[in-house]
Each structure stands twice: as structure tokens, then as C-alpha cells.
Design a protein around this motif. Sequence first.
Motif, short mmCIF file in Angstrom:
data_model
loop_
_atom_site.label_atom_id
_atom_site.label_comp_id
_atom_site.label_asym_id
_atom_site.label_seq_id
_atom_site.Cartn_x
_atom_site.Cartn_y
_atom_site.Cartn_z
N MET A 29 0.83 -1.20 0.00
CA MET A 29 0.00 0.00 0.00
C MET A 29 0.86 1.25 0.00
O MET A 29 0.62 2.19 -0.77
N VAL A 30 1.88 1.29 0.84
CA VAL A 30 2.75 2.47 0.93
C VAL A 30 3.44 2.73 -0.40
O VAL A 30 3.65 3.88 -0.79
N ALA A 31 3.77 1.69 -1.14
CA ALA A 31 4.42 1.86 -2.44
C ALA A 31 3.54 2.66 -3.41
O ALA A 31 4.05 3.33 -4.30
N THR A 32 2.22 2.64 -3.18
CA THR A 32 1.33 3.41 -4.05
C THR A 32 1.29 4.89 -3.68
O THR A 32 0.74 5.69 -4.41
N TYR A 33 1.86 5.24 -2.53
CA TYR A 33 1.84 6.63 -2.06
C TYR A 33 3.00 7.46 -2.63
O TYR A 33 3.01 8.67 -2.47
N LEU A 34 3.98 6.83 -3.22
CA LEU A 34 5.18 7.54 -3.67
C LEU A 34 4.83 8.56 -4.74
O LEU A 34 4.14 8.27 -5.71
N ASP A 35 5.32 9.78 -4.53
CA ASP A 35 5.01 10.88 -5.44
C ASP A 35 6.12 11.94 -5.29
O ASP A 35 6.26 12.54 -4.23
N PRO A 36 6.91 12.17 -6.35
CA PRO A 36 8.01 13.13 -6.23
C PRO A 36 7.55 14.56 -5.95
O PRO A 36 8.36 15.40 -5.56
N THR A 37 6.28 14.87 -6.11
CA THR A 37 5.79 16.22 -5.84
C THR A 37 5.15 16.34 -4.46
O THR A 37 4.64 17.40 -4.10
N TYR A 38 5.19 15.27 -3.66
CA TYR A 38 4.54 15.26 -2.35
C TYR A 38 5.16 16.28 -1.41
O TYR A 38 6.38 16.40 -1.31
N GLU A 39 4.31 17.04 -0.74
CA GLU A 39 4.74 18.01 0.27
C GLU A 39 3.80 17.94 1.45
O GLU A 39 2.61 17.67 1.28
N ILE A 40 4.33 18.18 2.63
CA ILE A 40 3.51 18.24 3.83
C ILE A 40 3.44 19.69 4.28
O ILE A 40 4.45 20.38 4.35
N GLY A 41 2.24 20.12 4.58
CA GLY A 41 2.05 21.47 5.13
C GLY A 41 1.42 21.35 6.50
O GLY A 41 0.34 20.78 6.65
N VAL A 42 2.07 21.85 7.52
CA VAL A 42 1.54 21.80 8.88
C VAL A 42 0.49 22.88 9.04
O VAL A 42 0.75 24.06 8.80
N LYS A 43 -0.73 22.46 9.43
CA LYS A 43 -1.82 23.41 9.63
C LYS A 43 -1.89 23.87 11.08
O LYS A 43 -2.20 25.01 11.35
N ASN A 44 -1.66 22.97 11.99
CA ASN A 44 -1.63 23.32 13.40
C ASN A 44 -0.98 22.19 14.18
O ASN A 44 -0.83 21.09 13.66
N VAL A 45 -0.62 22.49 15.39
CA VAL A 45 0.00 21.49 16.26
C VAL A 45 -0.74 21.55 17.59
O VAL A 45 -0.93 22.62 18.16
N SER A 46 -1.15 20.40 18.06
CA SER A 46 -1.85 20.34 19.33
C SER A 46 -0.99 19.60 20.35
O SER A 46 0.01 18.97 20.00
N ARG A 47 -1.41 19.67 21.58
CA ARG A 47 -0.73 18.89 22.61
C ARG A 47 -1.07 17.43 22.40
O ARG A 47 -2.15 17.11 21.90
N PRO A 48 -0.17 16.53 22.75
CA PRO A 48 -0.48 15.11 22.62
C PRO A 48 -1.72 14.73 23.43
O PRO A 48 -1.94 15.22 24.52
N ALA A 49 -2.52 13.87 22.85
CA ALA A 49 -3.74 13.38 23.49
C ALA A 49 -4.04 11.99 22.94
O ALA A 49 -3.42 11.54 21.97
N ASP A 50 -5.00 11.31 23.56
CA ASP A 50 -5.41 10.02 23.04
C ASP A 50 -5.99 10.20 21.64
O ASP A 50 -6.74 11.14 21.38
N TYR A 51 -5.61 9.32 20.73
CA TYR A 51 -6.06 9.36 19.34
C TYR A 51 -6.91 8.12 19.09
O TYR A 51 -6.46 7.00 19.31
N GLN A 52 -8.12 8.32 18.65
CA GLN A 52 -9.00 7.21 18.29
C GLN A 52 -8.72 6.87 16.83
O GLN A 52 -9.21 7.53 15.92
N TRP A 53 -7.91 5.85 16.61
CA TRP A 53 -7.57 5.43 15.25
C TRP A 53 -8.62 4.43 14.80
O TRP A 53 -8.66 3.29 15.25
N VAL A 54 -9.49 4.86 13.92
CA VAL A 54 -10.62 4.05 13.46
C VAL A 54 -10.47 3.78 11.97
O VAL A 54 -10.42 4.71 11.16
N THR A 55 -10.36 2.51 11.60
CA THR A 55 -10.37 2.08 10.20
C THR A 55 -11.04 0.72 10.13
O THR A 55 -10.94 -0.09 11.06
N ASP A 56 -11.72 0.47 9.05
CA ASP A 56 -12.32 -0.84 8.78
C ASP A 56 -13.15 -1.37 9.94
O ASP A 56 -13.14 -2.56 10.24
#
Length: 85
Positions: A29-56
Motif C-alpha cells: 500500500m505504501v508503495a502506491t503513495y510515492l510521489d516526487p511532488t509530495y509536500e507536507i504542510g503543517v496546519k496546526n499542532v496540538s498537545r499530545p492526546a489520546d487518538y481514536q484510530w478508526v479504520t475498517d
Amino acid sequence: MAAGDTKFLVTRLHPQVTVRYGAEQCTAMVATYLDPTYEIGVKNVSRPADYQWVTDGLNTVIPATVHLTEIDGAFTWFTDCGTPV
């Protein structure tokens, strides 16, 4: 992702990602993410907290995270790699 380094991206997945999906499926799956134009832009930063990771229809609480979690001095990330194992 811009550098095309699948091995680096997979080793930086949060351990719960590979528990849920398996290393082989995540590598594919990660191999499909490769993109030479990929950039990350930080919108905001919060204090660490519990993260509800929900998938499938599964929910895992990841403590003390800002969606990038530090484990042993390295930042890890989350993604949906397909069908849970």
C-alpha cells in the motif's frame, strides 16, 4: 514519499498499523503513495492526546499522540493499508 523510499516509510509506520494490516500488505500500500511532488504542510499542532484510530470498523486508542507518534526517538505515522489481518 517524495524521496520514493518505501522501506523508510514502512519502518516508520506506527506498530499498531502493521499489527492491524500486516507488514506485507502495508509495504504494498505504501508503495502506491510515492510521489516526487509530495509536500507536507503543517496546519496546526496540538498537545499530545489520546487518538481514536478508526479504520475498517476497528478502533484502537493510541495514547499521547498528535497523529505522528514518537516511539524510541523516531516519529511513526498511521494509514489504512487495506483489509485487516
